[in-house]
Design an enzyme around this catalytic site. Structure first.
Site, PDB file in Angstrom:
ATOM      1  N   TYR A 189      -4.955 -22.217 -44.290  1.00 33.89           N
ATOM      2  CA  TYR A 189      -4.802 -21.602 -42.960  1.00 33.89           C
ATOM      3  C   TYR A 189      -5.969 -20.670 -42.719  1.00 33.89           C
ATOM      4  O   TYR A 189      -6.346 -19.883 -43.589  1.00 33.89           O
ATOM      5  CB  TYR A 189      -3.493 -20.792 -42.920  1.00 33.89           C
ATOM      6  CG  TYR A 189      -3.315 -19.991 -41.650  1.00 33.89           C
ATOM      7  CD1 TYR A 189      -2.508 -20.452 -40.611  1.00 33.89           C
ATOM      8  CD2 TYR A 189      -3.977 -18.764 -41.470  1.00 33.89           C
ATOM      9  CE1 TYR A 189      -2.364 -19.726 -39.439  1.00 33.89           C
ATOM     10  CE2 TYR A 189      -3.841 -18.045 -40.299  1.00 33.89           C
ATOM     11  CZ  TYR A 189      -3.028 -18.528 -39.289  1.00 33.89           C
ATOM     12  OH  TYR A 189      -2.898 -17.818 -38.123  1.00 33.89           O
ATOM     13  N   GLU A 234      -7.107 -20.401 -34.106  1.00 33.23           N
ATOM     14  CA  GLU A 234      -6.317 -20.670 -35.317  1.00 33.23           C
ATOM     15  C   GLU A 234      -6.445 -22.124 -35.733  1.00 33.23           C
ATOM     16  O   GLU A 234      -6.301 -23.021 -34.903  1.00 33.23           O
ATOM     17  CB  GLU A 234      -4.844 -20.350 -35.035  1.00 33.23           C
ATOM     18  CG  GLU A 234      -3.933 -20.563 -36.231  1.00 33.23           C
ATOM     19  CD  GLU A 234      -2.468 -20.380 -35.857  1.00 33.23           C
ATOM     20  OE1 GLU A 234      -1.890 -19.336 -36.202  1.00 33.23           O
ATOM     21  OE2 GLU A 234      -1.912 -21.287 -35.211  1.00 33.23           O
TER      22      GLU A 234
END
Ligand code: GDP
Ligand code: MN
Length: 380
Positions: free
Chosen positions: A101, A189
């Site tokens: 991530y 993101e």
């Protein structure tokens, strides 16, 4: 302003971040045709302006022999967190060895932007953030000197198996931050940032939010605006240059100035009621804006009374009064309407209203008490 995944992916790609090839399909047959062209494999991904698509069944891996048409039909018929699925992003299939991530986000509590990285990427990231926050690394970014590359390099060298991957991750981090800064984002993101079977890093999902206040400076980003993000009222308000936010109560508000509009909301709550909306008609004197504002408020069946609160500075009270008269002539204002008018040309404004049998308050507390009692009278 929120971007769809396919729009975010195109920006990532423009910034040199590897993404899978993908095409948009708005009907099942097109989706199946794309899959067919890629040897019967690929990923069907619901395009909605919300996360958690995978858990909701909005991401489907199609392997050779799978019925792509049936899967595409199912996803295009879904509604994910109140967002109807109108399009699929059909991407090539990537074989994933591990999910990471990475994001850059404005952290309001820390009063800075942060790069967030975790080796525990994928669909469970929210749970991990809640139950094992130590698995998620936060790297504050100094706006003058940028990313702390030395510290990031150490993180990546311990998180990735090879120096080559750490080097790739650092290049991606750099580009994510460059995109974040140059396009005035509040969020970029990538989740998952996938390690593929071939040993490279690919952004398999992307979420970008652009700061609305920066759009005036970045007209090239207007192409990314999606009508799905806004209610009809919000779209009409923006077209009429009004700042409008729905709030859910029953006292409709029309105010000039954002600060005064907030203070008006506070006072309505103080007196025990809820505002239906925030609406700032802005500082200029334009009678038409009053008509647009009342048109939007009148569409809301929850509104049981309207308060117009004007503190005339640059705004001239006589122009506002003319707008009210125009609105009364062209619209059916079916609820009690309380006006507070003070400041530039207020006497003239009051006279214009008085000629039409309308009274205007000077004291805000009085006006708010009045509008609340009227709302209670109309719908106890
Ligand atoms: P989200 O649930 O809205 O975040 O949607 P994602 O695009 O992140 O997809 C959810 C999950 O589907 C990912 O975490 C992956 O595990 C999986 N996924 C997405 N694309 C691929 C792919 O190309 N190959 C494989 N094997 N899995 C994928
Ligand atoms: Mn994701």
């Amino acid at each position: 302003m929120k971007l769809f995944e396919y729009q975010s992916a195109s920006l990532l790609s423009e910034y040199g971040i590897p993404v899978p090839h993908g095409e948009i399909a708005r009907d099942p047959a097109t989706a199946a045709e794309i899959i067919g062209r890629h040897g019967g494999t690929g990923v069907l991904k619901a395009q909605v302006l919300t996360g958690g698509r995978g858990k909701a069944g909005g991401v489907k891996l199609i392997r050779v022999g799978d019925d792509a048409l049936k899967a595409a039909t199912a996803i295009l018929g879904m509604t994910i967190k109140e967002n109807p699925v109108n399009a699929l992003y059909v991407t090539e299939m990537t074989e994933i060895k591990k999910e990471y991530y990475i994001s850059v986000v404005v952290d309001r509590n820390a009063k800075c932007s942060q790069l967030i990285f975790s080796s525990a990427g994928g669909m469970e990231i929210e749970e991990i953030a809640a139950t094992a926050p130590e698995k998620i690394g936060r790297h504050p970014i100094d706006p003058f000197t940028g990313l702390d590359e030395a510290s990031l390099r150490r993180t990546f060298e311990t998180s990735f198996e090879t120096g080559m991957l750490a080097y790739q991750a650092l290049a991606i981090a750099r580009n994510v931050y460059r995109l974040f800064k140059e396009k005035d984002c509040s969020l970029v993101e990538i989740n998952p940032l996938a390690l593929t079977a071939e040993g490279t890093l690919v952004a398999l999902d992307a979420k970008i939010v652009i700061d609305d206040n920066a759009l005036a400076l970045r007209p090239e980003l207007e192409v990314f605006r999606n009508p799905e993000e806004y209610s009809r009222d919000e779209i009409d308000a923006r077209t009429a240059s009004l700042s409008f936010v729905s709030l859910g109560g029953r006292i409709g508000c029309i105010v000039n100035g954002a600060g005064l509009a907030m203070a008006t909301s506070d006072l309505i709550k103080y007196y025990g009621e809820e505002p239906a909306n925030f609406l700032d008609i802005g500082g200029s004197s334009n009678s038409r804006k009053v008509v647009h504002a009342l048109t939007i408020l009148m569409r809301n069946p929850q509104v049981s009374a309207i308060l117009m609160n004007i503190f005339g500075g640059i705004t001239r009270c006589d122009d506002i009064a003319k707008g009210v008269i125009m609105a009364k002539e062209s619209l059916d204002i079916r609820v009690p309407f309380v006006i507070r008018l003070i400041g530039t040309n207020d006497e003239l404004g009051r006279r214009i209203l008085g000629d039409q049998g309308l009274e205007a308050y000077t004291d805000l507390n009085e006006a708010i008490k009045k509008v609340i009692s009227e709302a209670k009278r109309v719908s106890p």
